[in-house]
Design an enzyme around this catalytic site. Structure first.
Site, PDB file in Angstrom:
ATOM      1  N   GLN A  18       6.573  -2.404  15.963  1.00 19.98           N
ATOM      2  CA  GLN A  18       6.815  -2.043  14.565  1.00 19.98           C
ATOM      3  C   GLN A  18       8.033  -1.106  14.459  1.00 19.98           C
ATOM      4  O   GLN A  18       8.160  -0.141  15.212  1.00 19.98           O
ATOM      5  CB  GLN A  18       5.558  -1.363  13.982  1.00 19.98           C
ATOM      6  CG  GLN A  18       5.622  -1.086  12.496  1.00 19.98           C
ATOM      7  CD  GLN A  18       5.653  -2.350  11.624  1.00 19.98           C
ATOM      8  OE1 GLN A  18       5.181  -3.416  12.026  1.00 19.98           O
ATOM      9  NE2 GLN A  18       6.228  -2.235  10.437  1.00 19.98           N
ATOM     10  N   ASP A  68       8.472 -11.752  15.828  1.00 23.00           N
ATOM     11  CA  ASP A  68       9.284 -11.178  14.737  1.00 23.00           C
ATOM     12  C   ASP A  68      10.626 -11.905  14.601  1.00 23.00           C
ATOM     13  O   ASP A  68      11.310 -11.749  13.584  1.00 23.00           O
ATOM     14  CB  ASP A  68       9.587  -9.700  15.032  1.00 23.00           C
ATOM     15  CG  ASP A  68       8.705  -8.743  14.245  1.00 23.00           C
ATOM     16  OD1 ASP A  68       8.264  -9.116  13.151  1.00 23.00           O
ATOM     17  OD2 ASP A  68       8.493  -7.616  14.735  1.00 23.00           O
ATOM     18  N   LYS A  78      -1.654  -6.166   9.502  1.00 24.29           N
ATOM     19  CA  LYS A  78      -1.384  -7.259  10.442  1.00 24.29           C
ATOM     20  C   LYS A  78      -2.616  -7.510  11.316  1.00 24.29           C
ATOM     21  O   LYS A  78      -3.016  -8.662  11.525  1.00 24.29           O
ATOM     22  CB  LYS A  78      -0.140  -6.933  11.292  1.00 24.29           C
ATOM     23  CG  LYS A  78       1.157  -6.973  10.473  1.00 24.29           C
ATOM     24  CD  LYS A  78       2.391  -6.444  11.220  1.00 24.29           C
ATOM     25  CE  LYS A  78       3.596  -6.415  10.281  1.00 24.29           C
ATOM     26  NZ  LYS A  78       4.830  -5.882  10.898  1.00 24.29           N
TER      27      LYS A  78
END
Ligand code: GUN
Length: 294
Positions: free
Chosen positions: A96, A119, A52
């Site tokens: 994460q 997200d 990422k």
């Protein structure tokens, strides 16, 4: 059979985003800034977050990586989230998953400012998605939609079977495939670990989206001819003969299922790279939304 080449399409998307960033710079505007928090040393999570951050560089975004030890308390993580919420230089951030056991994932997701939740996991954003309102769509489902769209895979009136009901993939995917529009307008069946006689269901599917995490779960006998296969599974299988000590495999027995499929995503190189490209897209969207603020 045609391969749905996530690596190729994700590179196209990243090129498109990079071109947008060049335009932003030419106009003297601030470029998008993504931050990622990772707690602990899980190998797969470190790999994903590393990709990422690298993708941010590739498209011209700023990025910040926040690494916290596996012993981090919930309070310490919530404090870091508050900092990122309040930092006006950061357009979006992710935490994460999975998180260590001492941390309540739901509390963490609830603490993220929905405006920075690239997200799309916060209930506000998830709810907006379910109501067809403009929002951040979770990156993996968003990537699957984009892949179906760019390859022109027909979804209208098709029977889509989703395997797995995770909050990250299966649940949102089942909602999105049933939405009005393209890709969408599917008749959706959501299957999971308690589903009885899953073969009876998968063998009727026109499109199968598998997000189970069980290597080679889906066999050729479980699908009909010309099925469209989207394999979201990425499992590391220990293997001493490999340099890294493992190999990566999906939920689908690719060798045999691909012989029956009309379209299929490979693992690796299918859904995985699309997830990262769509996270970049959501971060660009976050910057555009914040533009009016400063
Ligand atoms: N873990 C596995 N997939 C994801 C994702 O898309 N976002 C975050 N934050 N964690 C993940």
């Amino acid at each position: 059979m045609e391969i749905l080449d996530g690596k190729k399409i994700s590179n196209q998307i990243k090129d498109e985003i990079a071109a947008e960033v060049v335009k932003m710079k030419e106009k003297g505007e601030k470029v998008p800034h993504l931050a990622a928090i990772i707690v602990g040393n899980d190998g797969a999570s470190l790999t994903y977050v590393g990709s990422k951050v690298r993708s941010c560089k590739r498209v011209g975004f700023e990025s910040t990586l926040v690494q916290m030890p596996s012993t981090t308390s919930e309070i310490e993580l919530l404090k870091k989230i508050k900092e990122l919420n309040e930092n006006t230089d950061i357009d979006g951030f992710i935490v994460q998953l999975p998180l260590p056991d001492q941390i309540d994932t739901q509390k963490v997701i609830m603490a993220i400012d929905p405006d920075k939740d690239v997200d799309g996991f916060h209930p506000t954003n998830f709810g907006k998605m379910a109501l067809d309102m403009s929002t951040f769509i979770p990156a993996t489902p968003f990537g699957i939609l984009e892949l179906l769209e760019r390859y022109g895979v027909e979804t209208q009136g098709k029977h889509t079977v989703v395997i797995g009901r995770s909050h990250i993939v299966g649940r949102p995917m089942s909602i999105l495939m049933g939405r009005k529009g393209f890709p969408g307008n599917s008749t959706v069946t959501l299957t999971h670990s308690r589903t009885k006689n899953i073969t009876q269901i998968t063998s009727q599917a026109d499109i199968i989206i598998s997000a189970l995490g069980v290597p080679k779960f889906l066999k050729a006998e479980m699908v009909k001819d010309d099925v469209v296969i989207i394999d979201v599974g990425i499992t590391r299988v220990p293997d001493d003969t490999k340099e890294k000590g493992y190999y990566i495999t999906g939920d689908v027995d690719f060798e045999h299922v691909s012989k029956k499929a009309s379209y299929i995503t490979p693992v690796p190189g299918g859904v995985g790279p699309m997830t990262i490209a769509m996270l970049m897209k959501n971060t660009l969207l976050a910057r555009e939304r914040h533009r009016s603020r400063r």
